[in-house]
Write a protein that holds these residues in place. Structure first.
Motif, mmCIF file in Angstrom:
data_model
loop_
_atom_site.group_PDB
_atom_site.id
_atom_site.type_symbol
_atom_site.label_atom_id
_atom_site.label_comp_id
_atom_site.label_asym_id
_atom_site.label_seq_id
_atom_site.Cartn_x
_atom_site.Cartn_y
_atom_site.Cartn_z
ATOM 1 N N THR A 3 0.822 -1.206 0.000
ATOM 2 C CA THR A 3 0.000 0.000 0.000
ATOM 3 C C THR A 3 0.856 1.256 0.000
ATOM 4 O O THR A 3 1.808 1.362 0.771
ATOM 5 C CB THR A 3 -0.912 -0.008 1.249
ATOM 6 O OG1 THR A 3 -1.738 -1.173 1.209
ATOM 7 C CG2 THR A 3 -1.783 1.232 1.310
ATOM 8 N N GLY A 31 -6.462 2.374 -7.909
ATOM 9 C CA GLY A 31 -7.109 1.171 -7.378
ATOM 10 C C GLY A 31 -7.898 1.508 -6.128
ATOM 11 O O GLY A 31 -8.449 2.601 -6.004
ATOM 12 N N LYS A 32 -7.933 0.562 -5.196
ATOM 13 C CA LYS A 32 -8.710 0.760 -3.971
ATOM 14 C C LYS A 32 -8.060 1.814 -3.076
ATOM 15 O O LYS A 32 -6.861 1.751 -2.815
ATOM 16 C CB LYS A 32 -8.840 -0.549 -3.194
ATOM 17 C CG LYS A 32 -9.753 -1.555 -3.850
ATOM 18 C CD LYS A 32 -10.138 -2.656 -2.891
ATOM 19 C CE LYS A 32 -9.111 -3.760 -2.922
ATOM 20 N NZ LYS A 32 -9.477 -4.910 -2.077
ATOM 21 N N THR A 34 -8.389 3.963 0.644
ATOM 22 C CA THR A 34 -8.971 4.107 1.975
ATOM 23 C C THR A 34 -8.523 5.444 2.549
ATOM 24 O O THR A 34 -7.351 5.801 2.465
ATOM 25 C CB THR A 34 -8.520 2.964 2.915
ATOM 26 O OG1 THR A 34 -9.041 1.727 2.428
ATOM 27 C CG2 THR A 34 -9.028 3.190 4.336
ATOM 28 N N LYS A 61 -17.682 7.676 -0.477
ATOM 29 C CA LYS A 61 -18.021 6.252 -0.468
ATOM 30 C C LYS A 61 -18.645 5.841 -1.796
ATOM 31 O O LYS A 61 -18.366 4.762 -2.311
ATOM 32 C CB LYS A 61 -18.946 5.930 0.702
ATOM 33 C CG LYS A 61 -18.232 5.989 2.040
ATOM 34 C CD LYS A 61 -19.183 5.738 3.197
ATOM 35 C CE LYS A 61 -18.439 5.890 4.516
ATOM 36 N NZ LYS A 61 -19.299 5.713 5.680
ATOM 37 N N GLY A 64 -16.294 4.938 -4.360
ATOM 38 C CA GLY A 64 -15.523 3.725 -4.098
ATOM 39 C C GLY A 64 -14.417 3.897 -3.087
ATOM 40 O O GLY A 64 -13.579 3.014 -2.921
ATOM 41 N N HIS A 66 -13.117 3.967 0.610
ATOM 42 C CA HIS A 66 -13.492 3.513 1.945
ATOM 43 C C HIS A 66 -13.114 4.619 2.922
ATOM 44 O O HIS A 66 -11.959 5.026 2.989
ATOM 45 C CB HIS A 66 -12.768 2.209 2.286
ATOM 46 C CG HIS A 66 -13.080 1.706 3.646
ATOM 47 N ND1 HIS A 66 -12.159 1.689 4.653
ATOM 48 C CD2 HIS A 66 -14.228 1.224 4.166
ATOM 49 C CE1 HIS A 66 -12.719 1.204 5.745
ATOM 50 N NE2 HIS A 66 -13.968 0.914 5.480
ATOM 51 N N ASN A 94 -9.592 -4.521 3.771
ATOM 52 C CA ASN A 94 -9.805 -3.711 2.564
ATOM 53 C C ASN A 94 -8.682 -3.834 1.549
ATOM 54 O O ASN A 94 -8.890 -3.610 0.371
ATOM 55 C CB ASN A 94 -9.988 -2.235 2.935
ATOM 56 C CG ASN A 94 -11.187 -2.019 3.823
ATOM 57 O OD1 ASN A 94 -12.136 -2.777 3.789
ATOM 58 N ND2 ASN A 94 -11.131 -0.979 4.634
ATOM 59 N N PRO A 96 -6.140 -1.860 0.669
ATOM 60 C CA PRO A 96 -6.116 -0.711 -0.249
ATOM 61 C C PRO A 96 -4.795 -0.590 -1.002
ATOM 62 O O PRO A 96 -3.744 -0.976 -0.501
ATOM 63 C CB PRO A 96 -6.303 0.482 0.689
ATOM 64 C CG PRO A 96 -5.728 0.025 1.987
ATOM 65 C CD PRO A 96 -6.036 -1.450 2.066
ATOM 66 N N ASN A 97 -4.886 -0.064 -2.209
ATOM 67 C CA ASN A 97 -3.687 0.285 -2.968
ATOM 68 C C ASN A 97 -3.100 1.595 -2.442
ATOM 69 O O ASN A 97 -1.893 1.789 -2.447
ATOM 70 C CB ASN A 97 -4.011 0.450 -4.454
ATOM 71 C CG ASN A 97 -4.568 -0.826 -5.037
ATOM 72 O OD1 ASN A 97 -5.773 -1.007 -5.049
ATOM 73 N ND2 ASN A 97 -3.703 -1.699 -5.493
#
Length: 135
Positions: A3, A31-32, A34, A61, A64, A66, A94, A96-97
């Protein structure tokens, strides 16, 4: 996958929020994502401003992202356990990236940076960047 971490610090919560929004836009394709956000602004914001913050969290949210609101306090002193607990859970669940962590005005950015460089986090983080608020 490791991450990418951004620690966002500064004395002014509103400027930190602006910087966070810019980082979220810059990292949108990573990407993901948070966001571990401070609750400091809630302590002085009027009811209408608090409602706007809740709407902003809902919008994030919906994009996408978090969003996790952290309890008040310095993340290297009084809230170290809170940070470690939420961080471990977020990384595990999660994955996350990108992780953005907002530091409250009374936080010690360099100490939080050192905390995140401890051996227990080595396998989780690709890089940790300390970002100061800009006006």
């Amino acid at each position: 996958m490791k991450t990418q971490v951004f620690l966002v610090s500064g004395r002014n919560p509103e400027l930190r929020a602006q910087r966070i929004e810019r980082l979220l836009c810059e990292q949108a394709s990573a990407g993901k994502i948070t966001l571990m956000a401070s609750t400091e602004i809630f302590s002085f914001a009027a009811v209408e401003a608090q409602a706007d913050l809740f709407r902003l969290d809902a919008e994030r949210k919906a994009r996408g992202i978090h969003v996790l609101r952290l309890s008040p306090g310095c993340l290297c002193c009084s809230s170290k356990l809170v940070l470690s607990t939420h961080l471990a859970r977020t990384l595990r669940l999660n994955q996350p990236n990108v992780l953005l962590v907002e530091l409250e005005s009374q936080s010690h950015p360099e100490q939080v940076l050192q905390l995140l460089k401890e051996p227990q986090w080595t396998d989780w983080f690709a890089d940790i960047t300390l970002v100061e608020e800009i006006s």
